[in-house]
Structure formats: C-alpha cells, structure tokens
Write an enzyme that holds these catalytic residues in place. Structure first.
Site: not given
Ligand code: NAI
Length: 349
Positions: A116, A176, A224
């Site tokens: 990971h 994600a 999608k």
């Molecule tokens: P999240 O839902 O918190 O945010 C997703 C995106 O939406 C971000 O770019 C954020 O800046 C944007 N965003 C959120 N609220 C916003 C708003 N009000 N206005 C404008 N933009 C907004 O992120 P999520 O999907 O929970 O992912 C969290 C982390 O988990 C990420 O860093 C991802 O790389 C990581 N991840 C890693 C995995 C792995 O296997 N290495 C697997 C899944 C996720």
C-alpha cells in the site's frame, strides 16, 4: 490530541523502524503518512501505522527490498518494488518519472510489486513542485461491486492529478473511485448511525443504510465510476503483468505475504506543449475563476480541487495536527503492534 507535524513524523518513523524497516525507508513512509494527516486526510495517515507495523513485523512488507528500475523506452519504465514499502517505491519511481519527463516531455512509469502506498496526492505533488503535471493511479483491495453486481470485483482504485499554478500553489485532485471510503462506514458503526443508501450494499447487492450489513462499497456515479475503476485496474494492474480485478490481494489477508500491488505514474512536461509561464498563469487563473463562481445556496464559496487540503496544511503547520488519542497512545507506547490485523475480515461486524 494536537501535535506538531515534526513530532508526529518522528513518532511514526520510530514505530515503523522498530517494526523492522531501515531508518531510510521508515522515514520515507512517515513522510507520506504525515503529508496525509497534514492535509486532513487522516484515513491515510497515522491511523495506518499499527497495520503497517504488524505487516512489516510479519514479513509482508520487505524490509530490505531489491528495488530495480528498468527503462523500457525513452519515455517508459518499470520500477520493481520487490514488495518493499509502497510509499518509498512510489516516491522513488516518481523521482525517475520526473527526470524522464524533463528530458523527453512525457514519462509513464509503472510501479509493480509494492505494498500500500497511501495518499496519492503526495506523488503527484512531487511532479507539480517540479513544474510538471503529475497523474497517478493504483490498485486497491477488492471491496466494491461493479455497477449492477452483487459481489465485489474492483478496489477503491484512486486517481490523483496535480498541476502547478503560481506562487508554489497547485491544483490537486485526489480521490477514491468509491462514493465513500471504508473508514466512513466504520465511523458510522462506531456511532451506531445509519448511512445514506448510495454508499454500500448488503450481501445480496441491495443498497443498505445499516452500516453493520455492509458487504461491499459502491462506485461513484454508477457505471461511470465503475468504468474509472476498470481503467485504473488496467493501467496499474494488467499493464504491469500483476494480479487484477478480484485477484488483487486484500489488505488484511496473510500479513506475511507481499501484496504485489501496482501503481502507474504519468508525468507531462508542459514546456513540450505550451509556454510554461503561460500554463502556470492559466492554472492560477482557473483557481481564481473557481473561487469567484457565485456560490449555490448552502455554500459560502466554491473551492478549487485541493484547496481545502492546502488550507488545512497551512493551519495545521501553525497549530499542530489533530490526532485521535488512541492513535497517539499507540505511537508513544513500547508495543510494535497489537496483533489486530492478520486475516481480519474487513466486513466483520
Ligand atoms: P475526498 O473525498 O476527501 O476528496 C476527493 C477530492 O475532492 C479531493 O481532491 C478534494 O480536494 C476534493 N474535494 C472534496 N471536497 C471538496 C469541496 N468542497 N470543494 C472542492 N473540492 C473538494 O477523498 P477520498 O476519495 O476519500 O480519498 C482520500 C485519500 O485516499 C486520497 O488521498 C486517495 O489517494 C487515498 N486512497 C488511497 C488508496 C490506496 O490504495 N493507496 C485507495 C483509495 C484511496
């Protein structure tokens, strides 16, 4: 509990080193984890240390990997992580991709056989800090139903993107491809609260609002998001000759085995397509334009992607990072881990 970024990083590094990684690799892992906590992405920060420590102690993260970098063409390469720390391998592979994109305009670097690697914004921002565009995708353990399906096939397969604006600011999108992270369901369980009916399904593939009945997560935007997950799996799994789809290893299954995960970095050098200063000016203009959009009712302003995280980073660097007490107590304890994860069923009630 609020502590400084430096103190948190040191505590994480010490614990990971105690579990068996070299100081250099422990430092590399801690750097990616503290980046996540500093941006408020706590799901991918300190709360993961105990799991990593248990996996390292069990041999499922190779403490002395033989990293191999194979340049397969002017703009393509494969980095073999030998199941060492994914955070370290993905960072070094991005360093190589940056060098290649500076020389040749574009770089596509596969990172194979890794564990990971955490929050992908870390890697794409490495590129943005060098005036390049970074894009990164990776596989994750199967816990998501394909659209119309009643059993898991893909992982939460994240996609991250970052491009440089002006004054060391970036536009960074990192998500994600699931509606919600697994951590949010655990949170609802801990509070015995219902979840919205589009987050997850039960064992029959039916939408559920009961967090204790969840057997699989759902893709964003139905077919999608499912299509995006497929794309991520092809680019970071099949393309690199790795296990794919529901054969991708699970986070908690057999902590003595390497996970053999894949990740793909794509780096684009704007100078090979347009004038760099013009590009950065227009990214900065995009950020400003978005901030100036008339807000909808219920919103006081529009943020550009990554803005809220960047603001948290600034605030936490001044005021310290908020860490859950249990996580802090584990980090300062003498225990390497508490045998909590090996062969754990992530969906167990
Ligand atoms: P999240 O839902 O918190 O945010 C997703 C995106 O939406 C971000 O770019 C954020 O800046 C944007 N965003 C959120 N609220 C916003 C708003 N009000 N206005 C404008 N933009 C907004 O992120 P999520 O999907 O929970 O992912 C969290 C982390 O988990 C990420 O860093 C991802 O790389 C990581 N991840 C890693 C995995 C792995 O296997 N290495 C697997 C899944 C996720």
């Amino acid at each position: 509990m609020r502590i400084s970024k430096e103190e948190l990083k040191t505590l994480m590094k010490n614990k990971i080193q105690k579990a068996g990684l070299t100081e250099e690799h422990a430092n590399g892992v801690a750097d990616v984890l503290v980046h996540a906590d500093a941006r408020g992405v706590h799901s991918h920060g300190a709360m993961r240390v105990e799991y990593y420590a248990e996996r390292i102690a069990n041999g499922g993260i190779n403490a002395h990997p033989n990293f191999q970098f194979d340049k397969t063409g002017p703009s393509s390469a494969v980095f073999d992580g030998d199941n060492g720390a994914g955070h370290v391998a993905a960072k070094l592979a991005m360093d190589e991709a940056i060098k290649m994109a500076k020389e040749n305009g574009v770089a596509v670097v596969g990172v194979k056989r890794i564990s990971h690697s955490g929050s992908l914004s870390y890697f794409v921002q490495q590129a943005a800090k060098e005036n390049l565009i970074g894009l990164s995708v990776c596989q994750s353990d199967p816990m998501v139903v394909p659209f119309g399906g009643a059993e898991s096939y893909y992982g939460t397969n994240p996609i991250a993107f970052s491009a440089p604006g002006e004054n060391n600011e970036f536009i960074t999108f990192d998500m994600a491809t699931t509606v919600q992270a697994w951590g949010k369901i655990l949170h609802a369980r801990s509070k015995e609260e219902e979840i919205p009916d589009d987050w997850a399904v039960d064992e029959n593939g039916e939408p559920t609002t009961n967090p204790f009945d969840v057997k699989s997560l759902t893709p964003i935007a139905g077919p999608k998001g499912y299509g995006l997950m497929m794309m991520v799996d092809v680019l970071s799994g099949i393309l690199l000759g790795l296990p794919f789809g529901n054969k991708v290893s699970s986070m908690y299954h057999d902590l003595s085995e390497g996970r053999n995960l894949g990740q793909l970095h794509i780096v684009i050098n704007p100078e090979y397509f347009t004038n760099l200063n013009e590009f950065k000016k227009n990214i900065a203009k995009t950020m400003a334009d978005l901030n100036n959009i008339k807000p909808a009712s219920g919103f006081d302003h529009v943020s550009y992607p990554g803005q809220r995280s960047a603001e948290r980073e600034k605030k936490y660097s001044e005021q310290g990072i908020e860490i859950v007490d249990d996580v802090y107590n584990y980090l300062i304890s003498d225990k390497v881990h508490n045998n909590a994860y090996n062969n754990k069923d992530p969906f167990a009630k």
